[in-house]
Design a protein around this motif. Structure first.
Motif, short mmCIF file in Angstrom:
data_model
loop_
_atom_site.label_atom_id
_atom_site.label_comp_id
_atom_site.label_asym_id
_atom_site.label_seq_id
_atom_site.Cartn_x
_atom_site.Cartn_y
_atom_site.Cartn_z
N ARG A 120 0.85 -1.18 0.00
CA ARG A 120 0.00 0.00 0.00
C ARG A 120 0.89 1.24 0.00
NH1 ARG A 120 -0.51 2.57 4.76
NH2 ARG A 120 -2.40 3.58 4.03
N PRO A 121 0.40 2.34 -0.55
CA PRO A 121 1.24 3.54 -0.63
C PRO A 121 1.43 4.19 0.73
CG PRO A 121 -0.97 4.02 -1.40
CD PRO A 121 -0.93 2.55 -1.15
N VAL A 122 2.48 4.98 0.81
CA VAL A 122 2.74 5.77 2.03
C VAL A 122 1.76 6.93 2.08
CG1 VAL A 122 4.40 7.28 3.15
CG2 VAL A 122 5.16 5.11 2.14
N SER A 158 1.00 8.50 5.49
CA SER A 158 1.20 9.27 6.72
C SER A 158 2.69 9.32 7.05
CB SER A 158 0.42 8.64 7.88
OG SER A 158 0.97 7.38 8.23
N GLN A 159 3.04 10.21 7.98
CA GLN A 159 4.43 10.31 8.39
C GLN A 159 4.90 9.03 9.07
OE1 GLN A 159 4.84 13.85 10.78
NE2 GLN A 159 4.43 15.23 9.06
N GLN A 160 4.00 8.37 9.78
CA GLN A 160 4.35 7.11 10.40
C GLN A 160 4.65 6.05 9.34
OE1 GLN A 160 1.43 5.56 13.09
NE2 GLN A 160 2.76 3.95 13.87
N ASP A 161 3.84 6.01 8.29
CA ASP A 161 4.12 5.09 7.18
C ASP A 161 5.50 5.35 6.60
OD1 ASP A 161 1.53 4.31 7.60
OD2 ASP A 161 0.72 5.25 5.80
N ASP A 162 5.82 6.62 6.40
CA ASP A 162 7.09 6.98 5.79
C ASP A 162 8.26 6.58 6.68
OD1 ASP A 162 8.66 8.47 3.70
OD2 ASP A 162 9.17 9.68 5.47
N ARG A 163 8.14 6.82 7.99
CA ARG A 163 9.24 6.46 8.90
C ARG A 163 9.45 4.96 8.94
NH1 ARG A 163 7.01 10.64 12.04
NH2 ARG A 163 5.79 9.14 13.23
N VAL A 164 8.38 4.19 9.03
CA VAL A 164 8.52 2.73 9.08
C VAL A 164 9.13 2.21 7.78
CG1 VAL A 164 7.23 0.56 9.19
CG2 VAL A 164 6.65 2.43 10.74
N ALA A 165 8.63 2.70 6.64
CA ALA A 165 9.16 2.26 5.36
C ALA A 165 10.63 2.63 5.20
CB ALA A 165 8.33 2.85 4.22
N THR A 166 11.01 3.83 5.64
CA THR A 166 12.40 4.28 5.51
C THR A 166 13.33 3.50 6.42
OG1 THR A 166 11.58 6.51 4.98
CG2 THR A 166 13.90 6.30 5.55
N VAL A 167 12.88 3.23 7.65
CA VAL A 167 13.70 2.43 8.56
C VAL A 167 13.93 1.03 7.99
CG1 VAL A 167 13.72 1.29 10.82
CG2 VAL A 167 13.10 3.70 10.66
N ALA A 168 12.87 0.44 7.42
CA ALA A 168 13.00 -0.89 6.83
C ALA A 168 14.00 -0.87 5.67
CB ALA A 168 11.65 -1.40 6.36
N ARG A 186 -1.12 -0.47 9.14
CA ARG A 186 -1.07 0.14 7.83
C ARG A 186 0.37 0.56 7.48
NH1 ARG A 186 -5.94 1.58 5.66
NH2 ARG A 186 -5.00 3.27 4.46
N ALA A 187 1.11 0.99 8.50
CA ALA A 187 2.49 1.40 8.25
C ALA A 187 3.34 0.21 7.81
CB ALA A 187 3.08 2.04 9.50
N LEU A 188 3.11 -0.95 8.42
CA LEU A 188 3.89 -2.13 8.04
C LEU A 188 3.61 -2.56 6.61
CD1 LEU A 188 3.63 -4.21 11.35
CD2 LEU A 188 5.62 -2.95 10.48
N LEU A 189 2.39 -2.31 6.15
CA LEU A 189 2.05 -2.65 4.77
C LEU A 189 2.70 -1.71 3.77
CD1 LEU A 189 -1.76 -3.50 5.10
CD2 LEU A 189 0.16 -5.10 4.91
N SER A 190 3.25 -0.59 4.25
CA SER A 190 3.91 0.38 3.37
C SER A 190 5.39 0.07 3.18
CB SER A 190 3.76 1.79 3.94
OG SER A 190 2.41 2.14 4.07
#
Length: 716
Positions: free
Chosen positions: A184-186, A188-198, A266-270
């Motif tokens: 799923r697309p990014v 929120s800011q939380q989505d972006d942080r989780v995706a970037t950390v991964a 939702r963040a993990l799905l990003s």
């Protein structure tokens, strides 16, 4: 100033940025294209040279041939006496000469010297004939051919380097633009942080794996073991290290264009899929002490560098197609018939089969023409869910038609099937899938009129719409004819990666310079006597290259990590639990079908083919399944996997070009209405897969209808 002028102004202001971001990738793509064209051209030059001048293969290296040093007409009598004296001196020094016989045969020496003289005269005759044939025309032709040969060898010998640079440069572009493929697309800011950390952790693990593998290889080289391509380790370490730095920088920058609210699920799905694969594979490899495992499989991927470079060319072709007006003009031919949504979907699937095959993979065609397909379906009144489903399925219709790259890889990896057999069966599977789609749409698509425009109304409009397509047909035919006449090669699965980019570059030049058509995204400009129509050929090519860069990076990173996941599955021993003999071909087919769909759900097609060829193919053949039947079933099962949640790669790519659903039924309808875009493709491809899997085993007639090939003897 008009909106169009504003758009052009912004486009002009971005030209320098596009040059800087697109030029390296353009160089890599052009070198790849030149290598493919150069190999064919050099082969043709050798054919022309050998047909024009006798002994051309000696003439081309005549400067390296030494003049004979032997004597053509020696005095045989004197030569025999010299040889006899030498033999006598040798026998005098040999204490065992009397034991083994010390007689000298003058006749044998004379005959030997005579034959040597004949051989010498032959060498001198060939030398003189080559000197006579070595005209200035031969020298000029050989110089050109040799120069091309060296250039081709230099590029083809460094295909690994080109693939490494392509993967890493494009991966950096995808990371900077945040265009890696995720569930799923990014948002929120939380989505972006989780995706970037991964991504940061995954890139760091890739760098560590490449570094450890490099150290091991250097230690083996220092111990005297001959190793090739050591320089690739430096490329991997540098490239993945750069990706790690980019991810760290992005993590330090907070995005203000996203909402602050979000949730952990939702963040993990990003998280990008390549990061998930990297983390899973790295942890498992570390558990087994195989710390450099991912880097090992990256280098195995480089063994097929020519095929993966061809994939980059196919993506470029797709993006060049998206910059042209060809998709819209093709739909203009269909539009006069006023097809209802159900029939239009069937026509779309049949029309998109061939472009899908020529684009090399299903995802590429969706990225190139998915938006056009979706818009035309919606314009005809198709519901949002049916339009999304049809767009996703369109990417899977031509994956077994000539000259699809996936089929070429299958035939390259094993000798049990040929491309001709697979392509012949693929055409039948295409018709079967279109028929199944038609039946399901008629049954499940709701009540709607199936009436079309009358032929008296539609045919004149269709003929008028065909006229603008004639220049495109002429451009395609011109490139193919030049290729055929000059290089004596036709358009097939081997020449397509070289021919198609040339066709699309010619089409864009024709549109911008002759037809005076602007970029499709800009629309047709308002013309005036003092304001010329913008052509923008260079901008179109740069924009297509720029669009290709991030897409190639996202796809190649996914494929690279899929190869590692495939290696992990292979090393884990899970597939070894599959019995060598199940005693029932039906049970074997059912289990293989399920496993192939599962592999297609989690891996890209090219990495999946490598895994299946090494693991499941021997099991299938050992259980009495014919090779052609197995590989047709395999490719279709992969396509089923690409359309099946939770990953559903074709749906992810459709969403990337179309956007998220916004219609009321997609957000608030029943479960069936909200998920019809997933349900319909699964029903269609699943039904086709069941038919292809089991029906050929029932009767020879069914097998002939579906596979169009006589059964082969399978050695168990």
């Amino acid at each position: 100033m008009s909106a169009h002028s504003d758009t052009l102004s912004r486009s002009g202001s971005l030209s320098l940025a596009r040059w800087l971001s697109s030029l390296p990738m353009l160089v890599i793509l052009v070198l790849t294209l030149l290598a493919s064209v150069g190999e064919t051209l050099h082969s043709r030059l050798l054919e022309v040279g050998s047909a024009t001048w006798p002994d051309y293969f000696n003439l081309r290296v005549i400067d390296r041939l030494e003049q004979p040093r032997c004597e053509q007409h020696p005095d045989l009598g004197q030569a025999v006496e010299v040889a006899v004296r030498a033999k006598q001196a040798e026998l005098a020094e040999d204490p065992f000469a009397d034991v083994f016989g010390g007689q000298i045969d003058r006749e044998a020496i004379h005959e030997s010297l005579r034959r040597q003289a004949e051989t010498c005269r032959g060498e001198w005759s060939r030398w003189q004939r080559l000197q006579a044939l070595n005209t200035p025309a031969v020298t000029a032709f050989a110089t050109m051919e040799a120069g091309l040969s060296q250039a081709v060898i230099m590029v083809t010998g460094n295909r690994r380097v080109l693939l490494g640079l392509m993967l890493l440069f494009c991966a950096a572009a995808a990371t900077l633009r945040r265009q890696h493929i995720s569930l799923r697309p990014v948002e929120s800011q939380q989505d972006d942080r989780v995706a970037t950390v991964a991504q940061l952790v995954a890139n760091a693990l890739l760098t560590l794996s490449a570094w450890l593998y490099r150290q091991q290889e250097l230690a083996q080289a220092a111990a005297g073991m001959p190793l090739a391509h050591l320089f690739m380790h430096d490329i991997w370490v540098t490239g993945f290290g750069l990706l790690t730095v980019i991810s760290a920088y992005q993590l330090s920058q907070s995005r203000t264009d996203l909402s602050r609210t979000g949730s952990w699920p939702r963040a993990l799905l990003s998280v990008p899929l390549y990061s998930v694969m990297c983390l899973s594979a790295a942890l498992q490899f570390m558990f087994h002490g195989f710390y450099h495992g991912i880097a090992v499989y990256l280098n195995m991927m480089a063994e097929l560098s020519a095929l993966f470079l061809s994939l980059g060319l196919y993506v470029w072709v797709g993006m060049l197609l998206a910059r042209s007006h060809l998709p819209r003009k093709v739909f203009d031919v269909i539009r006069p018939w006023q097809l209802p949504p159900k029939w239009l979907g069937v026509v779309v699937l049949l029309l998109t089969a061939l472009p899908t095959a020529y684009s090399g993979a299903s995802g590429i065609f969706i990225l190139a023409a998915g938006m056009t397909l979706y818009r035309e379906l919606r314009r005809a009144g198709t519901s949002e869910q049916l339009a999304l489903a049809t767009t996703a399925i369109s990417g899977s219709m031509g994956t077994m038609l000539r000259p699809c790259l996936l089929v070429v890889i299958v035939a390259t990896l094993n000798n049990s099937v040929t491309t001709d057999e697979l392509f012949s069966a693929g055409a039948r599977v295409l018709l079967l899938t279109a028929l199944v789609y038609t039946l399901f749409v008629l049954l499940l698509g709701g009540r709607s009129s199936l009436k079309t425009a009358s032929p008296m109304q539609a045919i004149p409009g269709m003929l008028r719409a065909l006229v603008p397509l004639l220049p495109y047909i002429a451009a395609f035919a011109a490139v193919v004819m030049v290729w055929e006449l000059l290089l004596d090669r036709g358009l097939d699965e081997f020449s397509a990666p070289a021919i198609l980019p040339l066709v699309m570059l010619l089409i864009l030049a024709m549109e911008r310079w002759l037809l005076k058509e602007a970029d499709p995204d800009l629309g047709q400009p308002e013309t005036s006597p003092d304001q010329p129509v913008p052509v923008g050929y260079r901008q179109a090519v740069l924009r297509a290259t720029d669009d290709s860069t991030a897409l190639i990076g996202a796809l190649l990173m996914l494929m690279a990590l899929s190869v590692s996941v495939g290696g992990l599955i292979e090393r884990s021993g899970l597939l070894e639990l599959f019995p060598d003999s199940l005693g029932s071909v039906w049970l074997t087919l059912a289990l293989l079908m399920g496993m192939l769909v599962l592999i297609g759900m989690i891996m890209d097609p090219y990495g999946a083919v490598l895994l299946v060829n090494a693991t499941l193919a021997p099991i299938a053949l050992g259980n009495g399944i014919e090779p052609l039947h197995f590989w047709v079933m395999t490719v279709l099962a992969f396509e089923m996997g690409y359309l099946t949640p939770p990953v559903a790669l074709n749906h992810l790519l459709t969403r990337q070009v179309v956007g998220v659903p916004v219609a009321w039924e997609s957000l608030h309808g029943t479960f069936w209405q909200r998920n019809f875009r997933f349900i319909l493709p699964v029903l269609v491809m699943g039904s086709a897969l069941l038919i292809v899997t089991f029906l050929p085993q029932l009767s020879e007639t069914a097998r002939s209808l579906l596979l169009a090939s006589a059964p082969q003897t399978v050695l168990g």
